[in-house]
Design a protein around this motif. Structure first.
Motif, PDB file in Angstrom:
ATOM      1  N   PRO A 170      -3.119  22.558  -8.562  1.00 42.61           N
ATOM      2  CA  PRO A 170      -2.924  22.896  -7.147  1.00 42.61           C
ATOM      3  C   PRO A 170      -2.017  21.879  -6.450  1.00 42.61           C
ATOM      4  N   ALA A 171      -1.341  22.338  -5.443  1.00 38.71           N
ATOM      5  CA  ALA A 171      -0.451  21.463  -4.682  1.00 38.71           C
ATOM      6  C   ALA A 171      -1.272  20.571  -3.758  1.00 38.71           C
ATOM      7  N   LEU A 172      -0.680  19.445  -3.398  1.00 37.71           N
ATOM      8  CA  LEU A 172      -1.342  18.544  -2.458  1.00 37.71           C
ATOM      9  C   LEU A 172      -1.367  19.181  -1.074  1.00 37.71           C
ATOM     10  N   LEU A 173      -2.523  19.105  -0.440  1.00 38.65           N
ATOM     11  CA  LEU A 173      -2.662  19.620   0.911  1.00 38.65           C
ATOM     12  C   LEU A 173      -2.567  18.499   1.937  1.00 38.65           C
ATOM     13  N   TYR A 174      -3.184  17.360   1.614  1.00 42.38           N
ATOM     14  CA  TYR A 174      -3.259  16.262   2.577  1.00 42.38           C
ATOM     15  C   TYR A 174      -3.303  14.950   1.812  1.00 42.38           C
ATOM     16  N   LEU A 175      -2.583  13.956   2.329  1.00 44.02           N
ATOM     17  CA  LEU A 175      -2.544  12.655   1.678  1.00 44.02           C
ATOM     18  C   LEU A 175      -2.399  11.580   2.743  1.00 44.02           C
ATOM     19  N   ASP A 176      -3.280  10.595   2.704  1.00 44.41           N
ATOM     20  CA  ASP A 176      -3.118   9.419   3.567  1.00 44.41           C
ATOM     21  C   ASP A 176      -3.627   8.203   2.811  1.00 44.41           C
ATOM     22  N   ALA A 177      -3.821   7.112   3.517  1.00 44.78           N
ATOM     23  CA  ALA A 177      -4.148   5.846   2.858  1.00 44.78           C
ATOM     24  C   ALA A 177      -5.510   5.849   2.177  1.00 44.78           C
ATOM     25  N   ASP A 178      -6.436   6.729   2.587  1.00 47.39           N
ATOM     26  CA  ASP A 178      -7.751   6.693   1.956  1.00 47.39           C
ATOM     27  C   ASP A 178      -8.243   8.053   1.475  1.00 47.39           C
ATOM     28  N   ASP A 179      -7.439   9.105   1.542  1.00 49.82           N
ATOM     29  CA  ASP A 179      -7.845  10.435   1.081  1.00 49.82           C
ATOM     30  C   ASP A 179      -6.680  11.141   0.405  1.00 49.82           C
ATOM     31  N   ILE A 180      -7.024  11.910  -0.634  1.00 44.28           N
ATOM     32  CA  ILE A 180      -6.080  12.836  -1.248  1.00 44.28           C
ATOM     33  C   ILE A 180      -6.814  14.170  -1.349  1.00 44.28           C
TER      34      ILE A 180
ATOM     35  N   ALA B 233       0.828  -1.209   0.000  1.00 43.11           N
ATOM     36  CA  ALA B 233       0.000   0.000   0.000  1.00 43.11           C
ATOM     37  C   ALA B 233       0.861   1.257   0.000  1.00 43.11           C
ATOM     38  N   ASN B 234       1.972   1.230   0.731  1.00 49.15           N
ATOM     39  CA  ASN B 234       2.879   2.378   0.761  1.00 49.15           C
ATOM     40  C   ASN B 234       3.473   2.625  -0.620  1.00 49.15           C
ATOM     41  N   LEU B 235       3.885   1.558  -1.286  1.00 41.03           N
ATOM     42  CA  LEU B 235       4.430   1.687  -2.635  1.00 41.03           C
ATOM     43  C   LEU B 235       3.377   2.225  -3.596  1.00 41.03           C
ATOM     44  N   ALA B 236       2.145   1.733  -3.467  1.00 42.08           N
ATOM     45  CA  ALA B 236       1.067   2.203  -4.335  1.00 42.08           C
ATOM     46  C   ALA B 236       0.792   3.693  -4.103  1.00 42.08           C
ATOM     47  N   MET B 237       0.800   4.128  -2.845  1.00 38.93           N
ATOM     48  CA  MET B 237       0.563   5.542  -2.558  1.00 38.93           C
ATOM     49  C   MET B 237       1.695   6.404  -3.105  1.00 38.93           C
TER      50      MET B 237
ATOM     51  N   ALA C  55     -11.144   0.305   0.747  1.00 38.78           N
ATOM     52  CA  ALA C  55     -10.540  -0.992   0.436  1.00 38.78           C
ATOM     53  C   ALA C  55     -11.565  -1.840  -0.299  1.00 38.78           C
ATOM     54  N   ALA C  56     -11.126  -2.502  -1.360  1.00 41.16           N
ATOM     55  CA  ALA C  56     -12.024  -3.349  -2.140  1.00 41.16           C
ATOM     56  C   ALA C  56     -12.374  -4.595  -1.343  1.00 41.16           C
ATOM     57  N   SER C  57     -13.624  -4.986  -1.428  1.00 40.28           N
ATOM     58  CA  SER C  57     -14.018  -6.227  -0.763  1.00 40.28           C
ATOM     59  C   SER C  57     -13.773  -7.389  -1.719  1.00 40.28           C
ATOM     60  N   GLY C  58     -13.795  -8.583  -1.178  1.00 35.30           N
ATOM     61  CA  GLY C  58     -13.603  -9.756  -2.015  1.00 35.30           C
ATOM     62  C   GLY C  58     -12.232 -10.356  -1.810  1.00 35.30           C
ATOM     63  N   GLY C  59     -11.729 -10.998  -2.857  1.00 36.59           N
ATOM     64  CA  GLY C  59     -10.511 -11.776  -2.736  1.00 36.59           C
ATOM     65  C   GLY C  59      -9.225 -10.979  -2.750  1.00 36.59           C
ATOM     66  N   ASN C  60      -9.278  -9.667  -3.077  1.00 32.73           N
ATOM     67  CA  ASN C  60      -8.047  -8.900  -3.182  1.00 32.73           C
ATOM     68  C   ASN C  60      -8.051  -7.770  -2.157  1.00 32.73           C
ATOM     69  N   PRO C  61      -7.581  -8.018  -0.922  1.00 29.93           N
ATOM     70  CA  PRO C  61      -7.670  -7.006   0.122  1.00 29.93           C
ATOM     71  C   PRO C  61      -6.730  -5.823  -0.069  1.00 29.93           C
ATOM     72  N   GLY C  62      -5.708  -5.925  -0.916  1.00 30.79           N
ATOM     73  CA  GLY C  62      -4.782  -4.829  -1.114  1.00 30.79           C
ATOM     74  C   GLY C  62      -5.234  -3.833  -2.164  1.00 30.79           C
ATOM     75  N   ARG C  63      -6.389  -4.039  -2.773  1.00 31.47           N
ATOM     76  CA  ARG C  63      -6.870  -3.208  -3.863  1.00 31.47           C
ATOM     77  C   ARG C  63      -7.746  -2.075  -3.330  1.00 31.47           C
ATOM     78  N   LEU C  64      -7.542  -0.857  -3.831  1.00 30.10           N
ATOM     79  CA  LEU C  64      -8.351   0.285  -3.442  1.00 30.10           C
ATOM     80  C   LEU C  64      -9.348   0.617  -4.533  1.00 30.10           C
ATOM     81  N   MET C  65     -10.515   1.088  -4.112  1.00 29.87           N
ATOM     82  CA  MET C  65     -11.534   1.548  -5.065  1.00 29.87           C
ATOM     83  C   MET C  65     -11.850   3.009  -4.748  1.00 29.87           C
ATOM     84  N   LEU C  66     -12.146   3.784  -5.774  1.00 27.60           N
ATOM     85  CA  LEU C  66     -12.499   5.180  -5.594  1.00 27.60           C
ATOM     86  C   LEU C  66     -13.922   5.253  -5.046  1.00 27.60           C
TER      87      LEU C  66
END
Length: 141
Positions: free
Chosen positions: A97-107, A73-77, A119-130
């Protein structure tokens, strides 16, 4: 009639000493009851120790999986941030515009534009969905 062993304590002591005397082989052994009790105690201890070892292995495996997911997740971010920083400006906007705030679930950008992830549900827990996109520019509405 009085029992002779009660009247004669020496005879009573001789009877007790005879029952405690070593066997003909010269060695004292364990009785079957003692052996069975020892086996039960050792079996119980082995069962408890096995359960503890199994639980420790599960905890170690879970910790290793979580550490790997965190690293992924860190690499993906980091990749997302690099892509966002190098994104060309939108049409009609003079500067990205410049980034103001960034974390694991918000930009969030300085102009309050926001992307929200889940976090996406199902078989792939490392996948994020918008989850949502919010345009913070009041003139765009």
């Amino acid at each position: 009639m009085i029992d002779d062993s009660i009247a004669n304590p020496a005879r009573c002591n001789a009877r007790v000493k005879r029952s405690q005397a070593p066997r003909a082989s010269g060695r004292r052994g364990f009785t079957l009851v003692e052996l069975v009790a020892t086996m039960v105690v050792l079996g119980t201890l082995a069962t408890i120790a096995g359960g503890i070892v199994q639980r420790l292995a599960q905890v170690q495996t879970t910790a290793a999986i979580r550490a790997q997911l965190y690293a992924d997740a860190n690499l993906a971010m980091e990749r997302i941030v690099m892509m966002i920083k190098h994104t060309p400006p939108r049409a009609g906007v003079s500067q990205t515009p410049a980034l103001l705030y960034l974390d694991a679930d918000d930009i969030v950008w300085e102009n309050n534009d926001e992307l929200d992830f889940i976090a996406a549900s199902g078989g792939n827990p490392g996948r994020l969905m918008l989850r949502s996109v919010r345009d913070g520019d009041p003139s765009a509405g």
